[in-house]
Write a protein that holds these residues in place. Structure first.
Motif, short mmCIF file in Angstrom:
data_model
loop_
_atom_site.label_atom_id
_atom_site.label_comp_id
_atom_site.label_asym_id
_atom_site.label_seq_id
_atom_site.Cartn_x
_atom_site.Cartn_y
_atom_site.Cartn_z
N ASP A 68 0.83 -1.20 0.00
CA ASP A 68 0.00 0.00 0.00
C ASP A 68 0.87 1.25 0.00
O ASP A 68 1.61 1.50 0.95
CB ASP A 68 -0.90 -0.03 1.24
CG ASP A 68 -1.87 1.12 1.28
OD1 ASP A 68 -2.40 1.49 0.21
OD2 ASP A 68 -2.13 1.65 2.39
N PHE A 69 0.77 2.04 -1.07
CA PHE A 69 1.46 3.32 -1.16
C PHE A 69 0.50 4.41 -0.68
O PHE A 69 -0.62 4.52 -1.20
CB PHE A 69 1.91 3.60 -2.60
CG PHE A 69 3.01 2.71 -3.07
CD1 PHE A 69 4.34 3.11 -2.94
CD2 PHE A 69 2.75 1.46 -3.61
CE1 PHE A 69 5.37 2.29 -3.36
CE2 PHE A 69 3.78 0.63 -4.03
CZ PHE A 69 5.09 1.04 -3.91
N TRP A 70 0.92 5.19 0.31
CA TRP A 70 0.05 6.19 0.94
C TRP A 70 0.92 7.29 1.55
O TRP A 70 2.14 7.24 1.46
CB TRP A 70 -0.80 5.51 2.01
CG TRP A 70 -0.02 5.19 3.27
CD1 TRP A 70 0.98 4.27 3.41
CD2 TRP A 70 -0.13 5.84 4.52
NE1 TRP A 70 1.49 4.29 4.68
CE2 TRP A 70 0.81 5.25 5.39
CE3 TRP A 70 -0.94 6.86 5.01
CZ2 TRP A 70 0.96 5.65 6.71
CZ3 TRP A 70 -0.79 7.25 6.33
CH2 TRP A 70 0.15 6.64 7.17
N ALA A 71 0.28 8.25 2.20
CA ALA A 71 0.99 9.30 2.94
C ALA A 71 0.05 9.91 3.98
O ALA A 71 -1.17 9.94 3.80
CB ALA A 71 1.51 10.38 2.00
N SER A 72 0.64 10.45 5.03
CA SER A 72 -0.15 11.06 6.10
C SER A 72 -0.89 12.30 5.62
O SER A 72 -1.95 12.63 6.14
CB SER A 72 0.76 11.43 7.28
OG SER A 72 1.66 12.46 6.91
N TRP A 73 -0.35 12.99 4.63
CA TRP A 73 -0.93 14.24 4.12
C TRP A 73 -1.99 14.02 3.04
O TRP A 73 -2.54 14.97 2.50
CB TRP A 73 0.17 15.15 3.58
CG TRP A 73 1.16 14.45 2.69
CD1 TRP A 73 2.40 14.00 3.05
CD2 TRP A 73 1.00 14.11 1.31
NE1 TRP A 73 3.01 13.39 1.98
CE2 TRP A 73 2.16 13.45 0.90
CE3 TRP A 73 -0.03 14.28 0.39
CZ2 TRP A 73 2.35 12.96 -0.39
CZ3 TRP A 73 0.15 13.79 -0.90
CH2 TRP A 73 1.33 13.15 -1.27
N CYS A 74 -2.30 12.78 2.72
CA CYS A 74 -3.20 12.43 1.62
C CYS A 74 -4.61 12.12 2.16
O CYS A 74 -4.83 11.04 2.71
CB CYS A 74 -2.62 11.22 0.89
SG CYS A 74 -3.72 10.41 -0.27
N PRO A 75 -5.59 13.04 2.00
CA PRO A 75 -6.94 12.78 2.51
C PRO A 75 -7.58 11.49 1.98
O PRO A 75 -8.18 10.75 2.77
CB PRO A 75 -7.73 14.03 2.10
CG PRO A 75 -6.69 15.10 2.02
CD PRO A 75 -5.46 14.42 1.49
N PRO A 76 -7.48 11.16 0.67
CA PRO A 76 -8.07 9.89 0.23
C PRO A 76 -7.41 8.67 0.87
O PRO A 76 -8.08 7.67 1.15
CB PRO A 76 -7.86 9.90 -1.29
CG PRO A 76 -7.69 11.33 -1.66
CD PRO A 76 -7.01 11.97 -0.47
N CYS A 77 -6.11 8.76 1.13
CA CYS A 77 -5.41 7.66 1.80
C CYS A 77 -5.95 7.48 3.21
O CYS A 77 -6.24 6.35 3.65
CB CYS A 77 -3.91 7.93 1.88
SG CYS A 77 -3.08 8.15 0.32
N ARG A 78 -6.07 8.58 3.91
CA ARG A 78 -6.53 8.52 5.30
C ARG A 78 -7.98 8.05 5.37
O ARG A 78 -8.36 7.33 6.29
CB ARG A 78 -6.38 9.89 5.96
CG ARG A 78 -4.96 10.45 5.98
CD ARG A 78 -3.98 9.64 6.81
NE ARG A 78 -4.27 9.64 8.22
CZ ARG A 78 -3.88 10.58 9.08
NH1 ARG A 78 -3.15 11.60 8.66
NH2 ARG A 78 -4.20 10.49 10.35
N ALA A 79 -8.79 8.42 4.37
CA ALA A 79 -10.18 7.97 4.32
C ALA A 79 -10.26 6.47 4.06
O ALA A 79 -11.20 5.80 4.51
CB ALA A 79 -10.96 8.73 3.25
#
Length: 182
Positions: A68-79
């Motif tokens: 899983d590629f993601w980031a803390s600053w990414c709203p869709p990732c956090r959702a």
């Protein structure tokens, strides 16, 4: 009723896609080309954990793994994180057709370790494999993998063969149910 029909259509599509991808792969995963498409063996990744230790994706061989590629600053990732957490908790100890257990190899595109660490705690990402190069979009790994938007992910089997890509919402649980050993 519309949601049920949509779910059935989605499941049928995922089933047919995974069936055809699996049909061309040898059961042991040998002699499969390395690449980024369904049916390819995903190239290995080696990156640093929050503690500074190298963690290789290949160390998880034998399990189904969501890369899983993601980031803390990414709203869709956090959702998306609550759905990933639910899938992890539901399937982490399940036996699959080609893998024992399910885990997640989270690759963060953060640049600040404190933000990355705080997001892991806040979102309760309670698996052991969190890595990053702390280079954001300049990450050599994300560039090698062709990641141009996040969240982005690959589901691989116990031999590192890509079963599915970019699973969001209900798709992750549906595909995991499909590969569950009955």
């Amino acid at each position: 009723m519309k949601n049920i029909k949509l779910s059935l259509i989605l499941f049928s599509f995922l089933f047919s896609l995974s069936f055809f991808a699996g049909a061309s792969n040898p059961a042991d995963g040998k002699d499969v080309k390395e690449g980024y498409e369904i049916g390819d063996r995903l190239p290995d990744i080696k990156a640093k954990s929050i503690a500074g230790n190298d963690i290789k994706l290949s160390s998880l061989e034998g399990k189904l793994v969501l890369v899983d590629f993601w980031a803390s600053w990414c709203p869709p990732c956090r959702a998306e994180n609550p759905r990933i957490v639910n899938a992890y908790n539901k399937f982490k100890n399940v036996n699959f057709k080609n893998g024992k257990g399910f885990t997640i190899y989270s690759f963060s595109l953060d640049t600040k370790q404190a933000n990355w660490k705080a997001a892991i705690a806040k979102d309760k990402l309670n698996w052991d494999y969190h890595v990053s190069e702390l280079k954001g979009w300049k990450s050599p790994t994300s560039n090698k993998f062709g990641i141009s938007s996040i969240p982005s992910n690959f589901l691989i089997d116990g031999n590192g063969i890509i079963l599915a890509k970019n699973l969001r919402g209900e798709k992750l649980e549906l595909i995991l149910q499909h590969y569950e050993k009955k």
